[in-house]
Design a protein around this motif. Structure first.
Motif, PDB file in Angstrom:
ATOM      1  N   LEU A   1       0.839  -1.199   0.000  1.00 40.86           N
ATOM      2  CA  LEU A   1       0.000   0.000   0.000  1.00 40.86           C
ATOM      3  C   LEU A   1       0.873   1.248   0.000  1.00 40.86           C
ATOM      4  O   LEU A   1       1.695   1.443   0.891  1.00 40.86           O
ATOM      5  CB  LEU A   1      -0.922   0.004   1.221  1.00 40.86           C
ATOM      6  N   TYR A   2       0.664   2.088  -0.999  1.00 36.25           N
ATOM      7  CA  TYR A   2       1.395   3.348  -1.119  1.00 36.25           C
ATOM      8  C   TYR A   2       0.398   4.503  -1.001  1.00 36.25           C
ATOM      9  O   TYR A   2      -0.596   4.542  -1.728  1.00 36.25           O
ATOM     10  CB  TYR A   2       2.102   3.450  -2.476  1.00 36.25           C
ATOM     11  N   ILE A   3       0.679   5.419  -0.100  1.00 38.54           N
ATOM     12  CA  ILE A   3      -0.167   6.602   0.039  1.00 38.54           C
ATOM     13  C   ILE A   3       0.385   7.679  -0.888  1.00 38.54           C
ATOM     14  O   ILE A   3       1.503   8.151  -0.709  1.00 38.54           O
ATOM     15  CB  ILE A   3      -0.212   7.106   1.483  1.00 38.54           C
ATOM     16  N   GLN A   4      -0.385   8.043  -1.896  1.00 41.65           N
ATOM     17  CA  GLN A   4       0.041   9.002  -2.907  1.00 41.65           C
ATOM     18  C   GLN A   4      -0.880  10.226  -2.896  1.00 41.65           C
ATOM     19  O   GLN A   4      -1.860  10.277  -2.152  1.00 41.65           O
ATOM     20  CB  GLN A   4       0.064   8.326  -4.281  1.00 41.65           C
ATOM     21  N   ARG A   5      -0.569  11.201  -3.713  1.00 44.50           N
ATOM     22  CA  ARG A   5      -1.253  12.484  -3.647  1.00 44.50           C
ATOM     23  C   ARG A   5      -2.745  12.383  -3.924  1.00 44.50           C
ATOM     24  O   ARG A   5      -3.567  12.907  -3.185  1.00 44.50           O
ATOM     25  CB  ARG A   5      -0.606  13.458  -4.634  1.00 44.50           C
ATOM     26  N   HIS A   6      -3.131  11.693  -4.980  1.00 44.08           N
ATOM     27  CA  HIS A   6      -4.532  11.689  -5.394  1.00 44.08           C
ATOM     28  C   HIS A   6      -5.316  10.498  -4.853  1.00 44.08           C
ATOM     29  O   HIS A   6      -6.515  10.606  -4.597  1.00 44.08           O
ATOM     30  CB  HIS A   6      -4.625  11.724  -6.918  1.00 44.08           C
ATOM     31  N   ALA A   7      -4.659   9.363  -4.713  1.00 48.16           N
ATOM     32  CA  ALA A   7      -5.336   8.166  -4.210  1.00 48.16           C
ATOM     33  C   ALA A   7      -4.275   7.148  -3.801  1.00 48.16           C
ATOM     34  O   ALA A   7      -3.144   7.196  -4.288  1.00 48.16           O
ATOM     35  CB  ALA A   7      -6.247   7.571  -5.278  1.00 48.16           C
ATOM     36  N   PRO A   8      -4.621   6.223  -2.905  1.00 45.35           N
ATOM     37  CA  PRO A   8      -3.658   5.165  -2.576  1.00 45.35           C
ATOM     38  C   PRO A   8      -3.406   4.270  -3.789  1.00 45.35           C
ATOM     39  O   PRO A   8      -4.222   4.210  -4.710  1.00 45.35           O
ATOM     40  CB  PRO A   8      -4.362   4.379  -1.463  1.00 45.35           C
ATOM     41  N   MET A   9      -2.274   3.598  -3.778  1.00 42.69           N
ATOM     42  CA  MET A   9      -1.988   2.583  -4.789  1.00 42.69           C
ATOM     43  C   MET A   9      -1.751   1.269  -4.056  1.00 42.69           C
ATOM     44  O   MET A   9      -0.985   1.225  -3.099  1.00 42.69           O
ATOM     45  CB  MET A   9      -0.766   2.958  -5.636  1.00 42.69           C
TER      46      MET A   9
END
Length: 245
Positions: A5-13
């Protein structure tokens, strides 16, 4: 750290593990349903033969993981400084120039590396590729560890081991660590390679933390010496009660 799980700017990946790219029909259908229910109806197959969801809601991730578990899938070790998904030739099992199917060897490495307690927090992520064909479609020369399966003149399976390859901001071609490793010693030799990297790889700068930097800094001869020294301890650990080795 290692749940994909990656927390990114627009949405998690969320990166879903697909060991060496092998999918059963039920698993593929489950992935399709997950993308429709929790994402935008599609996913991204990666160069490491995994699947990424780029628009899931964070609160839906536990439900996604539960649905994956129903078809024996997960996201373990698809992120973090650990041994990632072992990859192989996309034509593994059907290639005309294949001398040995690499998929059973990928599975062996998967079982050895998954949740390995010693290698949970390496200096940086670690990637292994296996090729069993004359043409290297697994790109073993640009992996942290590359393995080529081959047969000698006596019909014995051997493994060529390369280390220190990679792309990114500092692309390098891997060096040969061992030319003719007997197949029976694959896991102990891999363990020795990763252990040397875990001990001596840089942790002060993530851009210089990959094994390719260590191999370059030590030189392949010194790296090989340290691996062989560690490998000897792995195969024949010291035993005060033994009068042997």
């Amino acid at each position: 750290m290692q749940n994909g799980l990656y927390i990114q700017r627009h949405a998690p990946m969320l990166r879903i593990a697909i060991p060496y790219g092998m999918l059963a029909g039920s698993q593929l259908r489950a992935l399709a349903e997950i993308t429709r229910r929790y994402d935008r109806g599609y996913g991204h197959f990666t160069t490491r033969q995994n699947l990424q969801l780029n628009w899931p809601a964070l609160e839906d991730v536990p439900d996604i993981l539960a649905d994956l578990a129903k078809v024996q899938m997960h996201a373990i070790q698809t992120s973090g400084n650990c041994i990632r998904n072992t990859t192989s030739d996309q034509f593994a099992g059907i290639a005309n120039d294949e001398v040995e199917d690499p998929r059973p060897w990928c599975e062996l490495i998967r079982q050895w590396s998954t949740l390995h307690p010693e290698f949970a927090y390496l200096p940086r992520k670690f990637k292994i590729a296996v090729s069993g064909a004359a043409q290297d479609r697994a790109a073993i020369q640009v992996h942290d560890i590359g393995l080529r399966l081959w047969y000698n003149s006596d019909g014995e399976l051997r493994i060529k081991v390369l280390a220190g390859g990679g792309l990114g901001r500092t692309p390098m071609i891997a060096d040969v660590v061992r030319e003719d490793l007997p197949w029976q010693h694959l896991l102990t030799y891999l363990e020795a390679c990763v252990r040397v990297y875990n001990q001596f790889g840089r942790r002060d700068n993530k851009f210089k933390a990959r094994i390719k930097i260590l191999v370059k800094a030590l030189g392949i001869e010194e790296f090989r010496r340290r691996v062989d020294e560690e490998w000897a301890r792995e195969r024949w650990p010291a035993n005060p009660q033994s009068s042997g080795r």
